[in-house]
Design a protein around this motif. Structure first.
Motif, PDB file in Angstrom:
ATOM      1  N   GLN A   1       0.829  -1.200   0.000  1.00 11.08           N
ATOM      2  CA  GLN A   1       0.000   0.000   0.000  1.00 11.08           C
ATOM      3  C   GLN A   1       0.868   1.256   0.000  1.00 11.08           C
ATOM      4  OE1 GLN A   1      -3.765   0.290  -0.010  1.00 11.08           O
ATOM      5  NE2 GLN A   1      -2.666   1.989  -0.940  1.00 11.08           N
ATOM      6  N   ASN A   2       1.956   1.244   0.743  1.00 10.80           N
ATOM      7  CA  ASN A   2       2.858   2.396   0.776  1.00 10.80           C
ATOM      8  C   ASN A   2       3.518   2.623  -0.585  1.00 10.80           C
ATOM      9  OD1 ASN A   2       2.386   3.104   3.448  1.00 10.80           O
ATOM     10  ND2 ASN A   2       4.075   1.860   4.239  1.00 10.80           N
ATOM     11  N   ILE A   3       3.866   1.533  -1.253  1.00  9.65           N
ATOM     12  CA  ILE A   3       4.473   1.652  -2.589  1.00  9.65           C
ATOM     13  C   ILE A   3       3.463   2.253  -3.565  1.00  9.65           C
ATOM     14  CG2 ILE A   3       5.313   0.317  -4.571  1.00  9.65           C
ATOM     15  CD1 ILE A   3       6.572  -1.627  -2.499  1.00  9.65           C
ATOM     16  N   ALA A   4       2.217   1.781  -3.513  1.00 10.93           N
ATOM     17  CA  ALA A   4       1.179   2.333  -4.393  1.00 10.93           C
ATOM     18  C   ALA A   4       0.954   3.811  -4.123  1.00 10.93           C
ATOM     19  CB  ALA A   4      -0.115   1.553  -4.215  1.00 10.93           C
ATOM     20  N   ALA A   5       0.972   4.191  -2.854  1.00 15.72           N
ATOM     21  CA  ALA A   5       0.809   5.603  -2.505  1.00 15.72           C
ATOM     22  C   ALA A   5       1.993   6.425  -3.006  1.00 15.72           C
ATOM     23  CB  ALA A   5       0.657   5.753  -0.993  1.00 15.72           C
ATOM     24  N   GLU A   6       3.184   5.854  -2.955  1.00 20.21           N
ATOM     25  CA  GLU A   6       4.381   6.549  -3.434  1.00 20.21           C
ATOM     26  C   GLU A   6       4.291   6.835  -4.932  1.00 20.21           C
ATOM     27  OE1 GLU A   6       8.278   8.222  -3.170  1.00 20.21           O
ATOM     28  OE2 GLU A   6       6.826   7.672  -1.629  1.00 20.21           O
ATOM     29  N   HIS A   7       3.840   5.862  -5.705  1.00 18.88           N
ATOM     30  CA  HIS A   7       3.711   6.073  -7.158  1.00 18.88           C
ATOM     31  C   HIS A   7       2.524   6.980  -7.482  1.00 18.88           C
ATOM     32  CE1 HIS A   7       6.931   3.424  -8.293  1.00 18.88           C
ATOM     33  NE2 HIS A   7       6.396   2.381  -7.695  1.00 18.88           N
ATOM     34  N   ASN A   8       1.483   6.903  -6.672  1.00 15.74           N
ATOM     35  CA  ASN A   8       0.328   7.798  -6.797  1.00 15.74           C
ATOM     36  C   ASN A   8      -0.336   7.709  -8.172  1.00 15.74           C
ATOM     37  OD1 ASN A   8      -1.438   9.640  -5.548  1.00 15.74           O
ATOM     38  ND2 ASN A   8      -0.417  11.381  -6.492  1.00 15.74           N
ATOM     39  N   LEU A   9      -0.375   6.517  -8.740  1.00 15.54           N
ATOM     40  CA  LEU A   9      -1.145   6.256  -9.947  1.00 15.54           C
ATOM     41  C   LEU A   9      -2.474   5.619  -9.545  1.00 15.54           C
ATOM     42  CD1 LEU A   9       1.624   4.780 -12.264  1.00 15.54           C
ATOM     43  CD2 LEU A   9       0.755   7.128 -12.218  1.00 15.54           C
ATOM     44  N   ALA A  10      -3.412   5.560 -10.492  1.00 12.01           N
ATOM     45  CA  ALA A  10      -4.706   4.959 -10.173  1.00 12.01           C
ATOM     46  C   ALA A  10      -4.535   3.541  -9.640  1.00 12.01           C
ATOM     47  CB  ALA A  10      -5.612   4.962 -11.399  1.00 12.01           C
ATOM     48  N   GLU A  11      -3.599   2.782 -10.239  1.00 11.48           N
ATOM     49  CA  GLU A  11      -3.370   1.408  -9.766  1.00 11.48           C
ATOM     50  C   GLU A  11      -1.903   1.036  -9.842  1.00 11.48           C
ATOM     51  OE1 GLU A  11      -5.704  -0.411  -8.476  1.00 11.48           O
ATOM     52  OE2 GLU A  11      -7.530   0.555  -9.218  1.00 11.48           O
ATOM     53  N   THR A  12      -1.474   0.259  -8.862  1.00 16.67           N
ATOM     54  CA  THR A  12      -0.198  -0.447  -8.901  1.00 16.67           C
ATOM     55  C   THR A  12      -0.500  -1.930  -8.755  1.00 16.67           C
ATOM     56  OG1 THR A  12       1.039   1.415  -7.968  1.00 16.67           O
ATOM     57  CG2 THR A  12       2.035  -0.767  -7.780  1.00 16.67           C
TER      58      THR A  12
END
Length: 260
Positions: free
Chosen positions: A36-47
């Protein structure tokens, strides 16, 4: 620790259009908190995160704020990465996710998702919904998402919803759709409740859009366009209780995430 990532613009043949997704092919699962932290870091609609499981791949999808049960464009992006970056020579890649068995097949220069059909049922028009969207509503249907039919493609393009009001609705997201001018149908998708104010191109919403428009237009093969700012074209088929959602993909970036 270093993790290799790849960014793909899905449902597009060129960069800076379609829907960007980040893809991680992992040897084993990271913690939910770290993903979840990685997805928030990229800040794209989906990781998307992938781990090999038998002859296929277990796939999970995260928005910047939450894990979701199904995502089309990030699955298309994941297949593109496996085909093009990791040189998978198969014509079909099988995935398993929270929504069950999924697959992506190569058909010429397109990739085609095989997803479950989710037939929408009639729902009520509420004052809260009308105020949130600020448009004249023709019909409302519900499945996983709320699907709102508008009078024209221009009405879909002009829709400027109140995001704070959308968050208060009892749905993870709202689709607006109408008969298209050059495509069979068009749509947009708003999901501020899960951290995605407007998704550029959404494969999973077409699990409901395809059965609806197939029935309404009396055809099994349909062309679709999601008319967000970035935009994307989808080539759709209804096959029994499954939908086929075709599109292109373009790798735009690769790199390494440095942890620790």
């Amino acid at each position: 620790m270093q993790l290799e990532f790849h960014q793909v613009d899905a449902f597009s043949e060129r960069p800076f259009s379609g829907n960007p997704a980040m893809v991680y092919r992992l040897d084993s699962w990271l913690s939910d908190e770290l993903m979840q932290n990685i997805a928030a870091e990229h800040n794209l609609a989906e990781t998307a995160f992938l781990v090999r499981e038998g002859l296929g791949w277990h796939i999970r999808w995260f928005t910047p704020s939450t894990e979701v049960p199904l995502c089309g464009h990030a699955t298309l992006a994941a297949a593109h990465v496996l085909f093009e970056v990791y040189s998978d020579s198969a014509e079909r890649i099988d995935f398993i996710g929270k929504a069950g068995a999924l697959s992506v097949t190569r058909e010429g220069d397109r990739l085609v998702l095989d997803f479950p059909a989710m037939v929408p049922t009639s729902a009520a028009v509420t004052i809260e919904l009308e105020r949130a969207l600020g448009v004249d509503i023709v019909d409302v249907y519900g499945s996983v998402e709320l699907m709102v039919v508008l009078e024209s493609e221009q009405a879909v393009r002009d829709c400027e919803p109140d995001m704070a009001a959308l968050i208060r609705l009892p749905w993870p997201g709202v689709i607006v759709t109408a008969r298209g001018e050059t495509h069979d149908f068009v749509s947009r998708y708003f999901a501020p409740a899960i951290g995605v104010p407007e998704d550029p191109v959404t494969g999973s919403t077409h699990c409901s859009l395809i059965p609806y428009w197939s029935s309404r237009l009396g055809k099994l093969s349909l062309s679709a366009y999601q008319c967000s700012t970035r935009g994307g074209e989808l080539f759709c088929r209804l096959e029994g209780d499954r939908v086929k959602i075709g599109g292109h993909a373009r790798l735009v970036a690769s790199g390494k995430l440095l942890l620790g």
